[in-house]
Design a protein around this motif. Structure first.
Motif, PDB file in Angstrom:
ATOM      1  N   LEU A   1       4.835  49.491  -2.494  1.00  0.00           N
ATOM      2  CA  LEU A   1       3.868  48.463  -2.898  1.00  0.00           C
ATOM      3  C   LEU A   1       4.252  47.102  -2.326  1.00  0.00           C
ATOM      4  CD1 LEU A   1       3.324  49.409  -6.651  1.00  0.00           C
ATOM      5  CD2 LEU A   1       1.615  49.514  -4.841  1.00  0.00           C
ATOM      6  N   ALA A   2       5.524  46.751  -2.453  1.00  0.00           N
ATOM      7  CA  ALA A   2       5.994  45.468  -1.929  1.00  0.00           C
ATOM      8  C   ALA A   2       5.793  45.392  -0.423  1.00  0.00           C
ATOM      9  CB  ALA A   2       7.469  45.268  -2.290  1.00  0.00           C
ATOM     10  N   ASP A   3       6.087  46.471   0.271  1.00  0.00           N
ATOM     11  CA  ASP A   3       5.924  46.521   1.722  1.00  0.00           C
ATOM     12  C   ASP A   3       4.467  46.272   2.111  1.00  0.00           C
ATOM     13  OD1 ASP A   3       7.073  47.079   4.392  1.00  0.00           O
ATOM     14  OD2 ASP A   3       5.751  48.840   4.315  1.00  0.00           O
ATOM     15  N   GLU A   4       3.550  46.910   1.388  1.00  0.00           N
ATOM     16  CA  GLU A   4       2.112  46.721   1.642  1.00  0.00           C
ATOM     17  C   GLU A   4       1.710  45.268   1.402  1.00  0.00           C
ATOM     18  OE1 GLU A   4      -2.129  47.353   1.956  1.00  0.00           O
ATOM     19  OE2 GLU A   4      -0.469  48.598   2.633  1.00  0.00           O
ATOM     20  N   ILE A   5       2.145  44.711   0.284  1.00  0.00           N
ATOM     21  CA  ILE A   5       1.779  43.336  -0.070  1.00  0.00           C
ATOM     22  C   ILE A   5       2.315  42.343   0.961  1.00  0.00           C
ATOM     23  CG2 ILE A   5       2.189  41.500  -1.771  1.00  0.00           C
ATOM     24  CD1 ILE A   5       2.163  43.788  -3.910  1.00  0.00           C
ATOM     25  N   VAL A   6       3.562  42.520   1.363  1.00  0.00           N
ATOM     26  CA  VAL A   6       4.176  41.618   2.341  1.00  0.00           C
ATOM     27  C   VAL A   6       3.522  41.793   3.707  1.00  0.00           C
ATOM     28  CG1 VAL A   6       6.318  41.097   3.576  1.00  0.00           C
ATOM     29  CG2 VAL A   6       6.350  41.465   1.097  1.00  0.00           C
ATOM     30  N   GLU A   7       3.269  43.042   4.098  1.00  0.00           N
ATOM     31  CA  GLU A   7       2.645  43.316   5.397  1.00  0.00           C
ATOM     32  C   GLU A   7       1.276  42.647   5.499  1.00  0.00           C
ATOM     33  OE1 GLU A   7       0.986  47.285   7.240  1.00  0.00           O
ATOM     34  OE2 GLU A   7       3.183  47.270   7.278  1.00  0.00           O
ATOM     35  N   GLU A   8       0.577  42.557   4.379  1.00  0.00           N
ATOM     36  CA  GLU A   8      -0.747  41.920   4.351  1.00  0.00           C
ATOM     37  C   GLU A   8      -0.654  40.435   3.989  1.00  0.00           C
ATOM     38  OE1 GLU A   8      -3.508  43.252   5.387  1.00  0.00           O
ATOM     39  OE2 GLU A   8      -2.554  45.193   5.765  1.00  0.00           O
ATOM     40  N   ASN A   9       0.547  39.875   4.123  1.00  0.00           N
ATOM     41  CA  ASN A   9       0.793  38.458   3.837  1.00  0.00           C
ATOM     42  C   ASN A   9       0.262  38.056   2.465  1.00  0.00           C
ATOM     43  OD1 ASN A   9       1.870  35.949   4.440  1.00  0.00           O
ATOM     44  ND2 ASN A   9      -0.036  35.209   5.351  1.00  0.00           N
ATOM     45  N   PHE A  10       0.543  38.904   1.492  1.00  0.00           N
ATOM     46  CA  PHE A  10       0.167  38.677   0.097  1.00  0.00           C
ATOM     47  C   PHE A  10      -1.349  38.530  -0.081  1.00  0.00           C
ATOM     48  CE2 PHE A  10       4.505  37.272   0.667  1.00  0.00           C
ATOM     49  CZ  PHE A  10       5.158  37.947  -0.354  1.00  0.00           C
TER      50      PHE A  10
ATOM     51  N   SER B   1      10.649  46.910 -10.864  1.00  0.00           N
ATOM     52  CA  SER B   1      11.224  47.138  -9.534  1.00  0.00           C
ATOM     53  C   SER B   1      10.472  46.343  -8.476  1.00  0.00           C
ATOM     54  CB  SER B   1      11.197  48.631  -9.192  1.00  0.00           C
ATOM     55  OG  SER B   1      11.998  49.365 -10.080  1.00  0.00           O
ATOM     56  N   LEU B   2       9.136  46.318  -8.570  1.00  0.00           N
ATOM     57  CA  LEU B   2       8.327  45.541  -7.633  1.00  0.00           C
ATOM     58  C   LEU B   2       8.686  44.059  -7.735  1.00  0.00           C
ATOM     59  CD1 LEU B   2       5.958  45.143  -5.644  1.00  0.00           C
ATOM     60  CD2 LEU B   2       4.448  45.051  -7.639  1.00  0.00           C
ATOM     61  N   ALA B   3       8.749  43.546  -8.963  1.00  0.00           N
ATOM     62  CA  ALA B   3       9.082  42.134  -9.159  1.00  0.00           C
ATOM     63  C   ALA B   3      10.480  41.825  -8.635  1.00  0.00           C
ATOM     64  CB  ALA B   3       8.970  41.780 -10.641  1.00  0.00           C
ATOM     65  N   TYR B   4      11.413  42.735  -8.852  1.00  0.00           N
ATOM     66  CA  TYR B   4      12.779  42.545  -8.364  1.00  0.00           C
ATOM     67  C   TYR B   4      12.798  42.371  -6.849  1.00  0.00           C
ATOM     68  CZ  TYR B   4      17.411  43.836  -6.706  1.00  0.00           C
ATOM     69  OH  TYR B   4      18.597  43.860  -6.037  1.00  0.00           O
ATOM     70  N   VAL B   5      12.106  43.278  -6.145  1.00  0.00           N
ATOM     71  CA  VAL B   5      12.096  43.231  -4.677  1.00  0.00           C
ATOM     72  C   VAL B   5      11.431  41.943  -4.186  1.00  0.00           C
ATOM     73  CG1 VAL B   5      11.132  44.322  -2.602  1.00  0.00           C
ATOM     74  CG2 VAL B   5      12.181  45.730  -4.372  1.00  0.00           C
ATOM     75  N   LEU B   6      10.282  41.602  -4.763  1.00  0.00           N
ATOM     76  CA  LEU B   6       9.571  40.405  -4.317  1.00  0.00           C
ATOM     77  C   LEU B   6      10.324  39.130  -4.663  1.00  0.00           C
ATOM     78  CD1 LEU B   6       5.884  41.421  -5.112  1.00  0.00           C
ATOM     79  CD2 LEU B   6       7.026  41.371  -2.879  1.00  0.00           C
ATOM     80  N   LYS B   7      10.936  39.084  -5.827  1.00  0.00           N
ATOM     81  CA  LYS B   7      11.712  37.898  -6.232  1.00  0.00           C
ATOM     82  C   LYS B   7      12.930  37.735  -5.325  1.00  0.00           C
ATOM     83  CE  LYS B   7      12.744  34.763  -9.506  1.00  0.00           C
ATOM     84  NZ  LYS B   7      11.850  33.709  -9.935  1.00  0.00           N
ATOM     85  N   ARG B   8      13.592  38.848  -5.046  1.00  0.00           N
ATOM     86  CA  ARG B   8      14.797  38.801  -4.224  1.00  0.00           C
ATOM     87  C   ARG B   8      14.489  38.355  -2.793  1.00  0.00           C
ATOM     88  NH1 ARG B   8      17.125  44.422  -2.652  1.00  0.00           N
ATOM     89  NH2 ARG B   8      15.366  44.187  -1.267  1.00  0.00           N
ATOM     90  N   ASP B   9      13.412  38.873  -2.218  1.00  0.00           N
ATOM     91  CA  ASP B   9      13.160  38.664  -0.791  1.00  0.00           C
ATOM     92  C   ASP B   9      12.068  37.653  -0.458  1.00  0.00           C
ATOM     93  OD1 ASP B   9      15.080  40.632  -0.407  1.00  0.00           O
ATOM     94  OD2 ASP B   9      13.607  42.229  -0.172  1.00  0.00           O
ATOM     95  N   HIS B  10      11.196  37.327  -1.428  1.00  0.00           N
ATOM     96  CA  HIS B  10      10.034  36.508  -1.082  1.00  0.00           C
ATOM     97  C   HIS B  10       9.689  35.469  -2.140  1.00  0.00           C
ATOM     98  CE1 HIS B  10       9.339  39.271   2.227  1.00  0.00           C
ATOM     99  NE2 HIS B  10       9.513  40.255   1.366  1.00  0.00           N
ATOM    100  N   SER B  11      10.667  35.008  -2.903  1.00  0.00           N
ATOM    101  CA  SER B  11      10.390  34.063  -3.988  1.00  0.00           C
ATOM    102  C   SER B  11       9.836  32.736  -3.474  1.00  0.00           C
ATOM    103  CB  SER B  11      11.641  33.824  -4.824  1.00  0.00           C
ATOM    104  OG  SER B  11      12.659  33.239  -4.033  1.00  0.00           O
TER     105      SER B  11
END
Length: 199
Positions: free
Chosen positions: A93-102, A120-130
């Motif tokens: 899910l995070a990969d899709e969201i980031v690939e589509e520039n949110f 888990s989604l929030a963890y990945v996005l917070k860690r890499d794209h906060s």
């Protein structure tokens, strides 16, 4: 067929880099035997190269070795079994969201924010794209403290009491409502704001 995310032990191996007795973890058929053709073997696992499984998404063909990490030993395995598949889902899910520039958004609302997949989604996005998106967790009043305590969300919003009050209890257009799903609303629930509930 049905498959389950679980650990198994190699009882027989004809591959030099996959020893007998090696514990593996991945999506396996629910059966008494499991036959694979290990390819892309690394120190952490392998990919099943069996032809009939090739059309499946990659996550279904990747098998990891169950090994002691940080001195955890066997105690870590139940957590891997519980969180592993959900983390894969969240990562995709995070990969899709980031690939589509949110999708052009600057705020992302995660419903069921205390669920393992949402966390888990929030963890990945917070860690890499906060720096790119504000994460808002949507949860029930009873889970607000826990959800805030994870630190994964920039903001946590509750909804259940307001939804039930506005959508059911205080609606002048509704004579009777039926709630379905996995959540049981007890008569004594102080979070529901409802009365005259039949459970």
């Amino acid at each position: 067929g049905l498959e389950a995310r679980r650990a198994s032990i190699f009882g027989r191996s004809e591959h030099d880099d996959v020893p007998v007795g090696q514990r593996i973890y991945g999506y396996m058929p629910m059966s008494t035997h499991f036959v694979v053709e290990p390819t892309d073997v690394t120190d952490s696992g392998f990919v099943d190269g069996t032809a009939y499984r090739a059309p499946l998404p990659a996550v279904y063909n990747r098998y990891g070795y169950v090994t002691a990490e940080s001195g955890d030993g066997d105690s870590r395995e139940p957590y891997v079994a519980l969180f592993g598949p959900l983390f894969y889902t969240s990562w995709l899910l995070a990969d899709e969201i980031v690939e589509e520039n949110f999708y052009g958004a600057t705020r992302l609302l995660c419903s069921s924010a205390s669920s393992k997949t949402a966390l888990s989604l929030a963890y990945v996005l917070k860690r890499d794209h906060s720096d790119k998106v504000t994460l808002v967790g949507l949860t029930s009043e009873g889970n607000k403290g826990f959800t805030e305590g994870t630190g994964f969300y920039d903001e946590v919003v509750t909804f259940f009491r307001d939804f039930l009050s506005g959508g059911f209890k205080d609606s002048v257009h509704l004579f009777k409502g039926v709630l379905t799903g996995i959540l049981r609303v007890a008569k004594e629930s102080l979070f529901s704001g409802l009365n005259n509930i039949e459970v």
